[in-house]
Design an enzyme around this catalytic site. Structure first.
Site, short mmCIF file in Angstrom:
data_model
loop_
_atom_site.label_atom_id
_atom_site.label_comp_id
_atom_site.label_asym_id
_atom_site.label_seq_id
_atom_site.Cartn_x
_atom_site.Cartn_y
_atom_site.Cartn_z
N ASN A 92 -4.55 -17.15 -7.65
CA ASN A 92 -3.66 -18.12 -7.00
C ASN A 92 -4.33 -19.49 -7.08
OD1 ASN A 92 -2.12 -19.64 -5.26
ND2 ASN A 92 -2.78 -18.58 -3.40
N LYS A 122 -3.20 -22.19 -6.07
CA LYS A 122 -2.77 -23.07 -4.96
C LYS A 122 -2.36 -24.43 -5.53
CE LYS A 122 -5.96 -20.57 -2.04
NZ LYS A 122 -6.39 -20.39 -0.68
N HIS A 166 2.40 -16.07 1.48
CA HIS A 166 0.97 -16.43 1.60
C HIS A 166 0.74 -17.04 2.97
CE1 HIS A 166 -2.90 -18.34 0.93
NE2 HIS A 166 -3.05 -17.53 -0.11
N GLU A 183 -0.92 -19.45 3.91
CA GLU A 183 -0.83 -20.92 3.97
C GLU A 183 0.62 -21.35 4.10
OE1 GLU A 183 -3.22 -21.69 0.47
OE2 GLU A 183 -4.96 -20.94 1.56
N GLU A 241 -4.55 -10.03 3.04
CA GLU A 241 -5.45 -11.19 3.04
C GLU A 241 -5.71 -11.62 4.48
OE1 GLU A 241 -5.14 -13.48 -0.91
OE2 GLU A 241 -3.52 -14.20 0.36
N GLY A 288 -10.60 -18.67 1.61
CA GLY A 288 -11.22 -19.97 1.34
C GLY A 288 -12.40 -20.29 2.25
N SER A 300 -11.83 -14.70 -0.28
CA SER A 300 -13.19 -15.02 -0.75
C SER A 300 -13.75 -13.97 -1.70
CB SER A 300 -14.12 -15.26 0.45
OG SER A 300 -13.66 -16.37 1.21
C1 PEP Z 1 -5.85 -16.86 -1.65
O1 PEP Z 1 -5.54 -18.02 -1.76
O2 PEP Z 1 -4.96 -16.00 -1.68
C2 PEP Z 1 -7.26 -16.52 -1.49
C3 PEP Z 1 -7.58 -15.26 -1.29
O3 PEP Z 1 -8.16 -17.55 -1.56
P1 PEP Z 1 -9.77 -17.43 -1.69
O4 PEP Z 1 -10.05 -16.39 -2.76
O5 PEP Z 1 -10.23 -18.78 -2.10
O6 PEP Z 1 -10.28 -16.99 -0.38
#
Ligand code: PEP
Length: 246
Positions: free
Chosen positions: A8, A10, A92, A94, A162, A168, A208
């Site tokens: 992703n 983003k 997601h 976010e 997630e 992040g 992460s």
């Molecule tokens: C994500 O954006 O779905 C995500 C898991 O980000 P990160 O791997 O940077 O934690």
């Protein structure tokens, strides 16, 4: 089950970043897992072209529930499919946080994705406060039931667990916590789909994931791949995660 490693991007990336797509394809010409990158919507046709002739699939990061209409700034699943993408992330955290997306709205988006022939990657996961309150499983089950549309199958749906506090932040859920949630999700799916689909639906972990921690996460029984944010931007990092899945 063939794992899926989805990146992703983003709100990152540019035309110049297509060099990462070429580098990834060159390093993993025949990956032993499904590989996907999800760029910002304007880059979809550019990435579809960059990935053409490679094993890298392209997905979008969001879609609208409607096919067309007065929805300024939104993108329909139909157009995403027409541009050559094969999947779309919905729900997601976010978008849940920044745009107030509810489970019902996410289920409608996933249904639109299915209608357009796209795979819906449905994201769920608890906040830190919810985990601290001992509500991680309850939240995951409730978001799963609320965000999964009728007609979801193992072929058209992927679930990404997630934990919001792990996205992040560099904090990764423990293998024991991932195992607990993923196995609860597998069980919960059996009440929402046929037994065959519940057993075959891919459950991704996200939060992460990096080349250095991917192997132990992929060793968890009900982890069938990863949704990767930051580490998907560079071919070398993303390639390390693909190698761990292989
Ligand atoms: C994500 O954006 O779905 C995500 C898991 O980000 P990160 O791997 O940077 O934690």
């Amino acid at each position: 089950m063939r794992p899926l490693i989805a990146g992703n991007w983003k709100m990152n990336g540019s035309r110049a970043a297509m060099a990462e797509v070429s580098a990834l394809a060159a390093a993993h010409p025949a990956p032993g897992c499904d590989v996907m990158l999800c760029p910002p919507a304007p880059l979809l046709p550019i990435m579809v072209e960059a990935a053409s002739g490679t094993k890298i699939a392209v997905g979008a990061q969001d879609c609208h529930a409607n096919v067309s209409g007065a929805h300024t700034g939104d993108t329909s699943a139909t157009l995403i499919a027409e541009l050559g993408a094969t999947a779309v992330i919905v729900g997601h955290s976010e978008r849940r946080a920044d745009h107030g997306e509810t489970d019902a709205a996410i289920a409608a988006k996933a249904a639109a994705a299915h209608q357009a022939g796209l795979i819906a990657i449905i994201c769920i996961g608890e906040t830190e406060a919810e985990r601290d309150a001992g509500r991680a499983l309850e939240v995951a089950r409730s978001q799963l039931a609320g965000s999964l549309p009728a007609g979801a199958t193992a072929a058209n749906t992927v679930i990404a667990y997630e934990p919001v506090w792990a996205i992040g932040t560099g904090k990764v859920a423990s293998v024991a916590d991932i195992d607990e949630v993923h196995s609860a999700l597998r069980t919960a799916l059996a009440d929402l789909m046929s037994a065959e689909d519940a057993a075959a639906t891919r459950l991704l972990y996200g939060g992460s994931v990096k080349p250095g921690n991917a192997a132990e996460i992929f060793a968890v029984t009900d982890v069938n791949g990863a949704l990767v944010g930051g580490a998907s931007l560079k071919a070398a990092d993303f390639g390390g995660i693909i190698a761990a899945a292989e």
